[in-house]
Design an enzyme around this catalytic site. Sequence first.
Site, PDB file in Angstrom:
ATOM      1  N   HIS A 140      -9.185   1.260   5.008  1.00 12.60           N
ATOM      2  CA  HIS A 140      -7.893   1.360   5.688  1.00 12.60           C
ATOM      3  C   HIS A 140      -8.066   2.263   6.906  1.00 12.60           C
ATOM      4  O   HIS A 140      -8.875   3.194   6.882  1.00 12.60           O
ATOM      5  CB  HIS A 140      -6.851   1.957   4.727  1.00 12.60           C
ATOM      6  N   LYS A 184       0.128   4.299  -0.222  1.00 14.85           N
ATOM      7  CA  LYS A 184      -0.476   5.508   0.364  1.00 14.85           C
ATOM      8  C   LYS A 184      -0.248   6.692  -0.573  1.00 14.85           C
ATOM      9  O   LYS A 184      -0.360   6.538  -1.780  1.00 14.85           O
ATOM     10  CB  LYS A 184       0.094   5.737   1.767  1.00 14.85           C
ATOM     11  N   GLY A 231       5.074   1.323   4.514  1.00 15.12           N
ATOM     12  CA  GLY A 231       6.415   1.895   4.338  1.00 15.12           C
ATOM     13  C   GLY A 231       7.394   0.994   3.597  1.00 15.12           C
ATOM     14  O   GLY A 231       8.078   1.436   2.656  1.00 15.12           O
ATOM     15  N   ASN A 289       0.876  -1.177   0.000  1.00 12.56           N
ATOM     16  CA  ASN A 289       0.000   0.000   0.000  1.00 12.56           C
ATOM     17  C   ASN A 289       0.912   1.225   0.000  1.00 12.56           C
ATOM     18  O   ASN A 289       1.521   1.542   1.015  1.00 12.56           O
ATOM     19  CB  ASN A 289      -0.877  -0.041   1.258  1.00 12.56           C
ATOM     20  N   GLY A 323       2.930   2.281  10.579  1.00  9.41           N
ATOM     21  CA  GLY A 323       3.886   3.370  10.371  1.00  9.41           C
ATOM     22  C   GLY A 323       4.650   3.772  11.624  1.00  9.41           C
ATOM     23  O   GLY A 323       5.311   4.798  11.654  1.00  9.41           O
TER      24      GLY A 323
HETATM   25  P1  PGA Z   1       3.138   0.226   7.550  1.00 12.78           P
HETATM   26  O1  PGA Z   1       1.657   0.456   6.984  1.00 12.78           O
HETATM   27  O2  PGA Z   1       3.649  -1.053   6.954  1.00 12.78           O
HETATM   28  O3  PGA Z   1       3.913   1.434   7.088  1.00 12.78           O
HETATM   29  O4  PGA Z   1       3.035   0.150   9.031  1.00 12.78           O
HETATM   30  C1  PGA Z   1       0.764  -0.615   6.855  1.00 12.78           C
HETATM   31  C2  PGA Z   1      -0.535  -0.134   6.284  1.00 12.78           C
HETATM   32  O5  PGA Z   1      -0.952   0.995   6.598  1.00 12.78           O
HETATM   33  O6  PGA Z   1      -1.191  -0.831   5.507  1.00 12.78           O
END
Ligand code: PGA
Length: 251
Positions: A95, A11, A235, A9, A173
């Site tokens: 999400h 984002k 990330g 993802n 995150g």
């Molecule tokens: P992250 O995000 O791996 O950066 O923690 C996961 C997500 O929001 O799907």
Amino acid sequence: MRKPLMAGNWKMYKTPAETHAFFESFKPLVASASHCDIVICPPFPDLHAAMNETEASNVEVGGQNLYWGKEGAVTGEVSGNMLKAIGCKWVIIAHSERRQYFGESEPEVVRKTEAALQYGLTPIVCVGERLEERESGKTDEVLAEQFDGGIAPLTPEQFARIVIAYEPVWAIGTGKTATPQMASDAHRFLRQRVAGKFGDAAAGAMRILYGGSVKPDNVKTLMAQEEIDGALVGGASLDPKSFAAIVNFPN
Ligand code: PGA
């Protein structure tokens, strides 16, 4: 046996040029991976580039959100029909950032999931508790509410075509991954809920992804849990080498 799914993802990161550059290095690194499904969900303006780059590859593409309806006077939104037409096979729904910043709640989750299915997309429906909910011992209660309100209203036929992602909000995150035990417990709870509503066969077949600070150095331990069927990665999916290492977790 549930086939693992590794979904990235992105984002609100990457331009079309950066999308091309990502796939150029990523594709060769995962070209021989057949043990799992591989999906990247870029921002809408990058979908065209992502489709071109992944043609005739083992990588599929998804949207990060959709609006129900085929088309209409809904400024700023994108429909399942449009995602399908550009070549997407997947879409992330609800999400936690959509729940938190855009107030998405259970009735919308149902409408969006139904819209995704109507246009032949596979929805990855996200659930997960916030830190204060975990700390006050409400994790199961929150997951039950999100499941009962957002997923249980689907028909068995609709339900059989979705994927669930368990993403504890406090792990997204933040670099704080849920322990494999915590993730397994939440997945088991959700699977029991599925069994209660849709039956044991549906529960056994349902893929439940874990999301929240999944990295190359913790993916193996997470994937060793019987309950964890893949990962939704934020990330660490932005860098081709690190997402390839996650995809190639058995090696
Ligand atoms: P992250 O995000 O791996 O950066 O923690 C996961 C997500 O929001 O799907």
